[in-house]
Every structure is written in structure tokens, then in C-alpha cells.
Design an enzyme around this catalytic site. Sequence first.
Site, PDB file in Angstrom:
ATOM      1  N   LYS A 144      61.968   1.333  14.572  1.00 13.85           N
ATOM      2  CA  LYS A 144      62.742   2.566  14.646  1.00 13.85           C
ATOM      3  C   LYS A 144      63.160   2.947  13.237  1.00 13.85           C
ATOM      4  O   LYS A 144      63.859   2.199  12.554  1.00 13.85           O
ATOM      5  CB  LYS A 144      63.971   2.383  15.530  1.00 13.85           C
ATOM      6  CG  LYS A 144      64.814   3.644  15.677  1.00 13.85           C
ATOM      7  CD  LYS A 144      65.994   3.398  16.605  1.00 13.85           C
ATOM      8  CE  LYS A 144      66.843   4.637  16.776  1.00 13.85           C
ATOM      9  NZ  LYS A 144      67.990   4.420  17.676  1.00 13.85           N
ATOM     10  N   LYS A 196      59.333   4.620  16.833  1.00 21.24           N
ATOM     11  CA  LYS A 196      60.127   5.849  16.921  1.00 21.24           C
ATOM     12  C   LYS A 196      60.437   6.329  15.508  1.00 21.24           C
ATOM     13  O   LYS A 196      60.880   5.519  14.692  1.00 21.24           O
ATOM     14  CB  LYS A 196      61.424   5.556  17.690  1.00 21.24           C
ATOM     15  CG  LYS A 196      62.326   6.755  17.883  1.00 21.24           C
ATOM     16  CD  LYS A 196      63.595   6.363  18.645  1.00 21.24           C
ATOM     17  CE  LYS A 196      64.506   7.558  18.842  1.00 21.24           C
ATOM     18  NZ  LYS A 196      65.768   7.210  19.527  1.00 21.24           N
TER      19      LYS A 196
END
Length: 337
Positions: free
Chosen positions: A204, A259
Amino acid sequence: MNSPIHRAFPASRLRRNRVDDFTRRLVREHRLSVDNLIFPVFVLEGEGQREAVPSMPGVERLSIDLLVEQAAELVELGIPAVALFPVVAPEDRSLSASAAWDSQGLIARTIRALKQAHPELGVITDVALDPYTSHGQDGIIDNDGYVLNDVTVEALVNQALCHADAGADMVAPSDMMDGRIGAIRQALEENGHINTRIMAYSAKYASSYYGPFRDALGTSSTLGKSSKETYQMDPGNSDEALHEVAMDLAEGADMVMVKPGMPYLDIVYRVKHELKVPTFVYQVSGEYAMHMAAAENGWLDGDKVMMESLLAMRRAGADGILTYFAVRAARILQQRG
């Protein structure tokens, strides 16, 4: 390009396999299916509550009763799962984020309501403290505002157990603390939740694409001008993502996530093709907002670029895609048969 076959023109006319629809379908290398879609939803307190998210046209915050109603369509469309994100009232936020593991809290009640009404629908929960902290960071901070890793992990374990106890099928730690996957896995095992899956947000990035999401949760104001760069990944790094993924797998993750989505498809490709594990990607709020803005201004064909973007994620290697387009894409796929 390395290939066992080298044929020169005109023996090889690659356009021959593009000449009509049936041939294009026969030789297509990657396909998008409703089975690849996960629908992120924002849930809020109350009954009959529906709030639009201005920076995400078409996305709404829903109270539990309305979310349960919407879930009926998700099941009908064949969407495998929802991912839950709470809209927490300011008075329920604190430095300790203790509301995150309240067994009678918003997410626990949402899990129970969804599983009772639609047991076949997978329920994935966000394990992170930022909706519950008064400062908007994903963890417990010290006097200087630095997020403390190990203390935060203890809180995340409590949150994950709360969700598992309520019936969550899958917990998804999105905080990027070191060691949290191992701690959560151990706690789940010790408490009898041996089949509760962990979808780790392993790569992320500290991205600027999350703005509309924070608007939806109401955390933009709490975070202010602070950043999350001391724990989320540097956008310039890719080898580090492989290390993060490998560590989470070793600690007990069942699947991993990258992400954001399209700006990081090289990471999705590397994870899938180098580690060959279940790999997910999140088409985040900023990506959604850009698509919607361009479509609403008539600059792009909204449905076509939506489907193209999702197919690109499949092509990069994503097994599953968290996307706010899930319902819209599923309807198109259903129409196509």
C-alpha cells in the site's frame, strides 16, 4: 521479444485474428468476470440513511438497513464479496481508537446483519485505525505524532478479533504496520477462527489518489496536512513491495493486495508473476473520481474506459479487484451473458 516461432510477413498477418468478433473472442488472452469484482461500501449509523459522496459521483454512504437491501442486488449479480468501511462520528474517535473493537460497534453490527440476510455474500472488513483515531493516522501516535508500530499492532489484533467474532469471512489489514499479519494470524488461530482469511494490504503506497476516500469516511479533516509516509510505501519503490508481500505471506496472509491500482500495475505484475500467489488490487477512489469526471464531461466513454481499466488489472495479474465500479461493471457483464 523471445518467441519459439518467427514468421515474416505475409506468412504472418497478425491482423487476421482481429478481423471479426468471434475470432477476437477465441484468441483473447485475458477476460474480466463478475467473479473478479469486490464492492467497497461505506456504512454509517442510523436507519434509512443515504448520503452522497460529492467527490465520488454515484457512491453513497448507507445505513445498515439500506446496505442489506443493496446487498440483495449484489448477490443477484453474482458479485462475490463486499469490503466494509465505517463512517465514524467525531465523538467516537479517540487517541486510542478503542471504538474499533467494540463488539456492538457499527462494523460488528453490519457484519452480523449482512451474514444473516445474505450468508452467501462474502464480507471483508478493513482492519485499520484511521476511521477511529482523532488524528486520522492508521495507528497510535506518540507525543511527536509518530505512529507507534507495536502498540498499534496490539490494537489491530483486537479489531481483527472483533470482526471475526462478528462473522467476517475475511479481515484485510490496511495499516502497513510491521508484523501485524503474524500477530493477527496467531490470535485468529488461538481463538478458533482458523478459516478466517487474511487479505493483506501488503503493498500500500503513500499515494495522493486516496483523497475522495478520505472525504467519504470524513477523515480528511482529522488528518489535515499530515502524511502517512512513515508507514505506507514510497511510490518510487518496487523491489520493496516484493519484500513486503513475502513477509506477509510468511506471517500467514492468504492473499495480498496492491494499492492503488492502475498507477501500480507494474507492482501487480511483479507480485503475481514472481510469487504466484492470490493477488488483489484496489482501484482506489481517486481513480474512480477521475474516470467519472472525464465521463461526465463527455471527454471519455464512461462504460468503455471503466471496462478497459478493469481488464488492464486482470491482464497485469490481478485475481480480484476492489472497485467502486463493481455493480456497474457486473450489470454490463450480465447483459453480455
